[in-house]
Design a protein around this motif. Structure first.
Motif, short mmCIF file in Angstrom:
data_model
loop_
_atom_site.label_atom_id
_atom_site.label_comp_id
_atom_site.label_asym_id
_atom_site.label_seq_id
_atom_site.Cartn_x
_atom_site.Cartn_y
_atom_site.Cartn_z
N PHE A 161 28.26 -36.90 -32.32
CA PHE A 161 28.59 -37.30 -31.53
C PHE A 161 29.59 -37.75 -31.87
O PHE A 161 29.79 -37.49 -33.06
N PRO A 162 30.93 -38.21 -31.25
CA PRO A 162 31.48 -38.43 -31.86
C PRO A 162 31.84 -39.56 -33.16
O PRO A 162 33.08 -39.69 -34.05
N ASP A 163 31.68 -40.36 -32.71
CA ASP A 163 31.01 -41.77 -33.35
C ASP A 163 29.93 -40.66 -34.85
O ASP A 163 28.58 -40.50 -34.96
N THR A 164 30.39 -40.81 -36.30
CA THR A 164 29.82 -40.59 -36.82
C THR A 164 28.40 -41.00 -37.81
O THR A 164 27.52 -40.51 -38.62
N SER A 165 28.34 -42.57 -36.93
CA SER A 165 27.32 -43.44 -37.75
C SER A 165 26.06 -42.66 -36.35
O SER A 165 24.80 -43.30 -37.40
N LEU A 166 26.07 -42.33 -36.36
CA LEU A 166 25.28 -42.37 -34.80
C LEU A 166 23.83 -41.18 -34.88
O LEU A 166 22.69 -42.12 -34.39
N ALA A 167 24.39 -40.29 -35.95
CA ALA A 167 22.72 -39.51 -36.03
C ALA A 167 21.63 -40.09 -36.93
O ALA A 167 20.55 -40.44 -36.68
#
Length: 426
Positions: free
Chosen positions: A354-360
């Motif tokens: 997802f665009p927010d790389t911290s979400l994974a």
């Protein structure tokens, strides 16, 4: 402070992402000391393609041990080794018209890679090895030199050399021809790049973020390696042994690597075992020139042979992998469409970003709280990567995907809500 915190090195990592004490495991489930079961979408980082304590493999292993079969033999000949080699010839090589010599370099994947690098340099008389952006090949010095991740490379503590990193397929974008770029470097006597001993690559960069090489790209790399007098080393350690459908991940491209590295699920049971397969004309080591104390892990020979004979005499498992891959991809595409994500992968290694790389990482943590183990990948752990056992039951696969869907909803809704609150401030 518990015994782990008091005595085990700070270097441990996976236990920090999944902070419970596990006790037992069976098929697609792993159970903690309090009896809570978790669906395993991690599968020992791809080492458990046939699940935990697979009944068929366990039975063969127990029979071998109870019969006082050889455990340790260095590289001496044993019945278990002969059986494995015969199974490889009859089931893996002959039906594919493949001809390879088999080297047992040591118990882990990086041992296979190190032996492949040494062999390529010995055969060609060259030192430089071309590897690729976002590639991962192991944690020993030679393997680290051809690995892209700066954090892992920094752990070496010494300079890493005799390698050139080139852009992987679609590294820049789908339109940029990275093969032509590499060709230009190799043809230009002023490029500063030494003639390569080998090209080494993964068909799907697992740790690097589930980056997939196209059929055309793989074919052109194989042609380029041959034209430049270099060997083509295929690192099939994580995405081989059926992970993408066929036993070898490169089969769909119709290429014939000069050296193939296998480990992880090659033993079939999670026992340490690796092999380097080389075309006969490149079998150049003298006796003992490359060796290791634990290169003759006979219990792993037993489970590896049993896995090959059980699952790869026909294409039933391959077809099942393709069916399950479609289920995974459909679930990911739905989430990607809803939350502006991107999906990539082949077979039963799939990733979503997802665009927010911290979400994974947040999604992985939420999923764990719901009873699912799933890891992250990529340079910044920005990709949620699924690696279920190939043999996972369909209902369990769908339940794991349902949990991921819930975890994505939870975290993406929270993200949207936070942005809405921030934007509403005067």
């Amino acid at each position: 402070m518990n015994i782990i915190d008091r005595m085990e090195s700070n270097v441990r990592s996976y236990c920090r992402s999944f902070p419970v004490t596990f006790k037992t495991a069976k098929d697609h489930l792993i159970i903690d000391e309090h009896g809570k079961a978790y669906i395993d979408f991690f599968a020992g980082a791809g080492s458990l393609n046939y699940g935990h304590n697979n009944d068929t493999l366990k039975s063969a292993l127990l029979d071998y041990i109870s019969g006082d079969g050889i455990t340790h033999a260095l590289d001496m000949t044993t019945v278990a080794k002969k059986r494995l080699l015969q199974s490889m010839q009859d089931v893996l090589f002959a039906p594919r018209s493949m001809e390879y010599k088999v080297m047992f370099p040591g118990p882990t994947g990086t041992n296979a890679v190190e032996s492949a690098l040494k062999l390529a340099r010995k055969v060609t008389g060259r030192r430089n090895v071309i590897s690729f952006t976002n590639g991962f090949h192991g944690m020993t010095l030679g393997s680290l030199a051809i690995t892209g991740n700066s954090g892992k490379r920094a752990g070496a503590g010494v300079s890493l050399h005799d390698t050139t990193h080139m852009p992987f397929c679609d590294y820049f974008d789908a339109e940029t021809d990275t093969i032509a770029m590499i060709e230009n470097y190799l043809e230009d006597n002023s490029s500063g790049i030494d003639k390569p001993a080998a090209f080494i690559l993964e068909t799907v960069q697992a740790e690097g973020g589930v980056n997939v090489a196209s059929k055309e790209w793989l074919r052109r790399i194989a042609e380029l390696a041959k034209a430049s007098g270099a060997l083509l080393i295929l690192d099939d350690i994580q995405v081989g042994c059926g992970r993408t459908g066929p036993f070898f991940s490169f089969e769909f491209a119709g290429i014939e690597p000069d050296i193939i590295c296998l480990s992880k699920s090659f033993s079939g049971y999670g026992l340490p075992l690796s092999v380097a397969l080389m075309k006969p004309e490149f079998d150049a080591f003298k006796p003992g020139e490359h060796n290791g104390t634990f290169r003759g892990h006979n219990p792993a020979f037993v489970t590896a042979a049993t896995a090959i004979e059980t699952y790869w005499r026909d294409d039933r498992l391959s077809k099942e992998v393709h069916e399950k891959a479609r289920i995974i991809k459909d679930a990911f595409l739905e989430m990607a469409d809803r939350y502006d994500g991107s999906v990539r992968g082949r077979g039963m290694i799939q990733g979503i970003e997802f665009p927010d790389t911290s979400l994974a990482g947040k999604i992985s943590k939420s999923a764990f709280g719901r009873g699912l183990i799933v890891e992250t990948a990529g340079p910044n752990d920005e990709v949620l990567k699924v690696l279920p056992p190939l043999t996972i039951e369909y209902d369990a696969l769908k339940e794991g995907l349902r949990i991921i869907t819930e975890a994505i909803h939870e975290n993406l809704k929270a993200e949207v809500k936070t942005k809405t609150i921030v934007s509403a401030k005067p």
